[in-house]
Write a protein that holds these residues in place. Structure first.
Motif, PDB file in Angstrom:
ATOM      1  N   SER A  39       0.822  -1.206   0.000  1.00 27.52           N
ATOM      2  CA  SER A  39       0.000   0.000   0.000  1.00 27.52           C
ATOM      3  C   SER A  39       0.856   1.256   0.000  1.00 27.52           C
ATOM      4  O   SER A  39       0.366   2.348  -0.124  1.00 27.52           O
ATOM      5  N   ARG A  40       2.193   1.092   0.146  1.00 32.91           N
ATOM      6  CA  ARG A  40       3.103   2.226   0.152  1.00 32.91           C
ATOM      7  C   ARG A  40       3.287   2.812  -1.236  1.00 32.91           C
ATOM      8  O   ARG A  40       3.569   3.971  -1.410  1.00 32.91           O
ATOM      9  N   GLY A  41       3.195   1.949  -2.232  1.00 30.64           N
ATOM     10  CA  GLY A  41       3.510   2.408  -3.582  1.00 30.64           C
ATOM     11  C   GLY A  41       2.257   2.686  -4.380  1.00 30.64           C
ATOM     12  O   GLY A  41       1.297   1.925  -4.340  1.00 30.64           O
ATOM     13  N   LEU A  42       2.282   3.793  -5.107  1.00 27.84           N
ATOM     14  CA  LEU A  42       1.152   4.126  -5.962  1.00 27.84           C
ATOM     15  C   LEU A  42       1.018   3.088  -7.061  1.00 27.84           C
ATOM     16  O   LEU A  42      -0.065   2.616  -7.370  1.00 27.84           O
ATOM     17  N   VAL A  43       2.157   2.704  -7.618  1.00 31.41           N
ATOM     18  CA  VAL A  43       2.152   1.744  -8.703  1.00 31.41           C
ATOM     19  C   VAL A  43       1.543   0.424  -8.224  1.00 31.41           C
ATOM     20  O   VAL A  43       0.691  -0.168  -8.882  1.00 31.41           O
ATOM     21  N   ASN A  44       1.951   0.005  -7.030  1.00 27.61           N
ATOM     22  CA  ASN A  44       1.380  -1.218  -6.467  1.00 27.61           C
ATOM     23  C   ASN A  44      -0.123  -1.118  -6.339  1.00 27.61           C
ATOM     24  O   ASN A  44      -0.859  -2.040  -6.630  1.00 27.61           O
ATOM     25  N   MET A  45      -0.572   0.046  -5.854  1.00 27.64           N
ATOM     26  CA  MET A  45      -2.002   0.189  -5.625  1.00 27.64           C
ATOM     27  C   MET A  45      -2.772   0.163  -6.928  1.00 27.64           C
ATOM     28  O   MET A  45      -3.846  -0.412  -7.006  1.00 27.64           O
TER      29      MET A  45
ATOM     30  N   MET B 147      -7.812   0.059   2.943  1.00 25.28           N
ATOM     31  CA  MET B 147      -6.845   0.550   1.965  1.00 25.28           C
ATOM     32  C   MET B 147      -5.429   0.456   2.500  1.00 25.28           C
ATOM     33  O   MET B 147      -4.474   0.411   1.759  1.00 25.28           O
TER      34      MET B 147
END
Lengths: 269, 249
Positions: free
Chosen positions: B20-26, B43
């Motif tokens: 959840s730290r990474g925008l790309v991951n999300m 979230m």
């Protein structure tokens, strides 16, 4: 209930910004110390960057003039301004992403206004731009265009860019605190933007089909309104419209984002 | 008049996982149609309730000790009192010049000289530049650093560095003083001097809140105590009662 919360957040945001402006000595001094630190480590400090910039500009300026078949007296000032000003935008956004992450120790100890740290980043980069301005003045002197500078228009443009930049730093600072991969995304996008913005090439070299690169690019507009007055020309109305529109857009985005994010930033650190 | 009023506050912490730290991951989480899973976990992955329905009212003259085990919420409560954490629920009312002495070196720059660091540290404490500069003679005298103050702090021993940080940090008396564990400084000779200065500071502030695992310190400086347990106030009252309850648990 939700309306009440929003009004409350809006009030707190206003308090934050007013607090930051009132406590100007805090960010002015911290930003200055960020630069002073570089001077303490080596005697000429950030002037290294200026020398580096100057060498690069002269080297590429000579080659670029050949490549684009433009007279050196014309191309070198153009490229010099483009390179330094775009470098300023780029540094501002890249460092903007780290606004809060690098201030974590401060923010966890005392309830400083968040926006004070935004102003610290902007101020620090303005000082660096001031260093590079020596190169600009040198090149314009060499090209014999020093007396043609439209200072009034330039200063107004700088004000627009600095205010815009502050909102952008605030926006990226908050987002990059929550999503830690944003600094990398911004860094690579800015590298691409360097080539898609008329930094080293001229807008009129584009074909009609590629004109959108200049027309719909806020960075191109900021660059245009800053560069033209220094070259003794006047920026196009279109650039001014775009720059003002981008400023308004960023201001709105900043307020909306901070209504939600301001109180959460500390929990994201 | 200085006061601290926390009315039924709760603090919830999002705990981020690398996902959840990474925008790309999300973004990928959503495109893979994992919405349900994301929603289920929240979230954020996890949410920790660091403080639950805490009500505290402090007024001038209060000397409060925060006690409780590790993770009980002492530091979180201190941060709410300093205004750093805005709670998810409840209201906070604060009045008075606040100073948290958790990290007394905060803002110092080891490449800068001792004198420059007095100004830096002073500004970080909320002084203007002029006020910070005015501290120089007093801090120089108390810290006994003499001519060393002209040298970069990186040339100091750790004891000297601490002496400087301590001297500046205790030079201004706030209305409300928040401390996470007692601060101390330096070698044997300096310790007693520092102790006397700190005692004076603690006497002069209007409200003191100190979180500590050291019972002696709580007994010596506090006239009230709050015992925290898993984010809830288990007991608020006299120091002896709270310490006793804490030992029993």
């Amino acid at each position: 209930m939700i309306q009440l919360k929003l009004i409350n957040q809006l009030h707190l945001l206003r308090e934050d910004i007013v607090g930051a402006l009132r406590g100007w000595e805090f960010w002015l001094y911290l930003g200055w110390n960020d630069i002073a630190r570089q001077y303490r480590r080596s005697f000429i400090g950030p002037i290294w960057i200026t020398i580096n910039t100057a060498l690069f500009i002269v080297a590429f300026g000579l080659v670029g003039a050949q490549l684009f078949k433009i007279a050196v007296e014309d191309y070198l000032p153009y490229f010099c301004l483009g390179h330094i000003l775009f470098g300023f935008f780029s540094m501002l956004l890249n460092e903007g992403c780290l606004t809060y992450v690098t201030a974590a120790a401060f923010l966890k100890q005392t309830a400083y206004p968040k926006t004070a740290f935004v102003l610290r980043v902007v101020w620090r980069n303005l000082i660096l731009l001031g260093h590079n301005f020596l190169v600009i003045l040198g090149v314009l002197l060499w090209a014999g265009r020093l007396s043609g500078i439209a200072w009034g228009e330039f200063l107004i443009a700088l004000l627009v860019v600095v205010i815009s930049g502050s909102f952008a730093v605030g926006i990226f600072g908050a987002l990059a605190t929550r999503f830690r991969d944003i600094p990398m995304v911004v860094a690579s996008l800015m590298q691409i933007a360097f080539f898609l913005t008329p930094v080293m090439w001229k807008a009129d070299q584009l074909t009609e089909r590629a004109r959108f690169l200049v027309v719909w690019n806020p960075l191109a507009a900021y660059l245009d309104i800053l560069r033209r007055p220094l070259l003794g020309e006047s920026a196009s109305i279109l650039s001014w419209k775009m720059a003002i529109a981008a400023l308004a857009f960023q201001a709105i985005l900043f307020v909306i984002l901070y209504l939600f994010a301001r109180r959460r930033i500390i929990y994201w650190l | 008049m200085a006061y601290v009023k926390l009315n039924d506050i709760s603090v919830d912490f999002p705990v981020f996982t690398s996902r959840s730290r990474g925008l790309v991951n999300m973004l990928f989480m959503y495109t893979k149609h994992e919405q349900k899973k994301v929603e289920k976990a929240g979230m954020f992955g996890y949410i920790v309730h660091a403080l639950k329905n805490v009500t505290v009212e402090l007024k001038a003259g209060d000397r409060v000790g925060l006690i409780g085990r590790n993770g009980a919420g002492k530091t979180t409560l201190l941060r709410v009192m300093s205004g750093v954490y805005e709670p998810s629920e409840g209201s906070v009312h604060l009045d008075g010049r606040m100073s948290s002495l958790t990290d007394i070196m905060l803002g110092m720059d080891i490449d800068a000289s001792g004198y420059e660091n007095i100004v830096l540290r002073g500004i970080v404490l909320g002084l203007t530049r002029r006020q910070a500069k005015a501290l120089m003679p007093e801090v120089a005298a108390f810290s006994e650093l003499g001519q060393y103050l002209d040298l970069p702090v990186s040339t100091y021993s750790s004891g000297m560095m601490l002496r400087l940080a301590f001297a500046v940090s205790t030079a201004v008396i706030p209305d409300i003083l928040l401390m996470d564990e007692m601060i101390g400084a330096g070698d044997a000779h300096f310790v007693s001097k520092a102790q006397a200065r700190l005692n004076k500071m603690i006497e002069d502030v209007s409200i003191l809140v100190i979180a500590s695992h050291n019972e002696e310190i709580i007994k010596r400086f506090c006239n009230k105590a709050i015992l925290l347990d898993e984010g809830v106030i288990r007991h608020a009252g006299s120091v002896d009662e709270c310490l006793e309850l804490n030992q029993a648990s």
